[in-house]
Design a protein around this motif. Structure first.
Motif, PDB file in Angstrom:
ATOM      1  N   VAL A  14      -4.638   4.992  -1.227  1.00 39.40           N
ATOM      2  CA  VAL A  14      -4.896   5.480  -2.584  1.00 39.40           C
ATOM      3  C   VAL A  14      -4.238   4.607  -3.653  1.00 39.40           C
ATOM      4  CG1 VAL A  14      -5.108   7.851  -1.715  1.00 39.40           C
ATOM      5  CG2 VAL A  14      -3.027   7.177  -2.892  1.00 39.40           C
ATOM      6  N   ASP A  15      -3.260   3.785  -3.254  1.00 35.80           N
ATOM      7  CA  ASP A  15      -2.637   2.899  -4.240  1.00 35.80           C
ATOM      8  C   ASP A  15      -2.254   1.586  -3.575  1.00 35.80           C
ATOM      9  OD1 ASP A  15      -1.543   2.034  -6.671  1.00 35.80           O
ATOM     10  OD2 ASP A  15       0.463   2.760  -6.140  1.00 35.80           O
ATOM     11  N   ALA A  16      -2.445   0.491  -4.292  1.00 36.09           N
ATOM     12  CA  ALA A  16      -2.052  -0.819  -3.765  1.00 36.09           C
ATOM     13  C   ALA A  16      -1.572  -1.688  -4.915  1.00 36.09           C
ATOM     14  CB  ALA A  16      -3.233  -1.488  -3.057  1.00 36.09           C
TER      15      ALA A  16
ATOM     16  N   ILE B  88       0.893  -1.159   0.000  1.00 36.29           N
ATOM     17  CA  ILE B  88       0.000   0.000   0.000  1.00 36.29           C
ATOM     18  C   ILE B  88       0.932   1.210   0.000  1.00 36.29           C
ATOM     19  CG2 ILE B  88      -1.683   1.332   1.334  1.00 36.29           C
ATOM     20  CD1 ILE B  88      -2.621  -1.358   2.550  1.00 36.29           C
ATOM     21  N   ASN B  89       0.985   1.914  -1.099  1.00 33.30           N
ATOM     22  CA  ASN B  89       1.876   3.071  -1.187  1.00 33.30           C
ATOM     23  C   ASN B  89       1.328   4.075  -2.176  1.00 33.30           C
ATOM     24  OD1 ASN B  89       3.997   4.811  -0.909  1.00 33.30           O
ATOM     25  ND2 ASN B  89       5.397   3.640  -2.204  1.00 33.30           N
ATOM     26  N   PRO B  90       0.717   5.141  -1.708  1.00 31.03           N
ATOM     27  CA  PRO B  90       0.672   5.518  -0.302  1.00 31.03           C
ATOM     28  C   PRO B  90      -0.641   5.221   0.398  1.00 31.03           C
ATOM     29  CG  PRO B  90       0.164   7.422  -1.652  1.00 31.03           C
ATOM     30  CD  PRO B  90       0.338   6.259  -2.588  1.00 31.03           C
ATOM     31  N   PHE B  91      -0.493   5.188   1.762  1.00 32.49           N
ATOM     32  CA  PHE B  91      -1.618   5.338   2.685  1.00 32.49           C
ATOM     33  C   PHE B  91      -1.505   6.803   3.098  1.00 32.49           C
ATOM     34  CE2 PHE B  91      -3.287   5.277   7.044  1.00 32.49           C
ATOM     35  CZ  PHE B  91      -4.466   4.568   6.881  1.00 32.49           C
TER      36      PHE B  91
HETATM   37 MG    MG Z   1       2.065   4.112  -5.476  1.00 37.76          MG
END
Ligand code: MG
Ligand code: ADP
Length: 207
Positions: free
Chosen positions: A196-198, A183-186
């Motif tokens: 927002v991204d996984a 998960i980047n970023p939380f």
């Molecule tokens: Mg990312």
């Protein structure tokens, strides 16, 4: 190994941590309806398991208006048939994840995210599962842990990050095929914390 695209990966994370509101659109009209509801700016992302680093591939666009959305949507559709439209979340970026280690089994990790994760390599690990107290200690281990206690006078809602770490650390029990989960970023601020991204990589199994 099977690499999941961003929409599939977010589905794996659903229930573990709050997700930024999003919609997977095939047509610009669908994206427009979502954006009007969520409010601008919104973020558009091409949905493709073939794109590992979306930013570098030009697959992430922040859009501020309807005409801008229409323009960027067309460009992203050249990269993938589906485009994820997502609310814009303000705050500080963290990384939270899982890795399957050949010796320790699944480990959970967290660190200061975004571009800084590459620069400072400030990430700490624990063997899964962890309880709340252990998750707080994991965060205390970070060189950047001070960021949690205040950015420009505002305290981040760290307990949301702790909650995500604990729940994530319990996920391999239910989904042992997870080889890697990033998960980047939380994104964390003084009120909320959202994924927002996984990116999830699964071991190939029979089912
Ligand atoms: Mg990312
Ligand atoms: P990738 O890591 O594949 O390049 P991300 O979805 O993580 O793609 O987007 C890259 C960067 O864009 C994030 O690290 C973050 O800084 C920013 N970003 C992406 N989505 C959002 C969002 N919904 N709200 C705020 N910033 C975002």
């Amino acid at each position: 190994m099977r690499v999941l695209d961003v929409a599939e990966s977010l589905n794996v994370v659903r229930g573990v941590a709050p997700l930024a509101r999003h919609f997977v659109a095939r047509k610009v009209d669908e994206a427009r309806v979502f954006a009007k509801k969520a409010g601008f700016p919104v973020v558009l992302k091409a949905v493709s398991s073939g794109i590992v680093h979306k930013t570098e591939a030009g697959a992430v666009r922040i859009v501020h208006s309807e005409p801008d959305l229409a323009r960027q949507f067309v460009l992203l559709k050249r990269l993938a048939p589906k485009v994820l439209v997502q609310e814009f979340v303000r705050g500080v970026e963290f990384i939270v994840g899982l890795k399957k280690d050949p010796v320790f089994g699944h480990v959970v990790l967290a660190g200061v995210g975004g571009v800084y994760v590459e620069v400072y390599k400030d990430v700490s690990f624990r063997v899964c599962p962890v309880d709340e107290a252990e998750a707080w200690r994991l965060l205390d281990d970070l060189q950047g842990s001070a960021v949690l206690s205040g950015v420009r006078g505002k305290k981040l809602k760290s307990e949301l990050l702790v909650d995500a770490i604990v729940k994530l650390s319990e996920l391999p029990k239910k989904q042992p095929r997870i080889a890697e989960l990033d998960i980047n970023p939380f994104i964390l601020n003084d009120r909320e914390g959202k994924v927002v991204d996984a990116r999830v990589v699964l071991e190939q199994g029979l089912c």
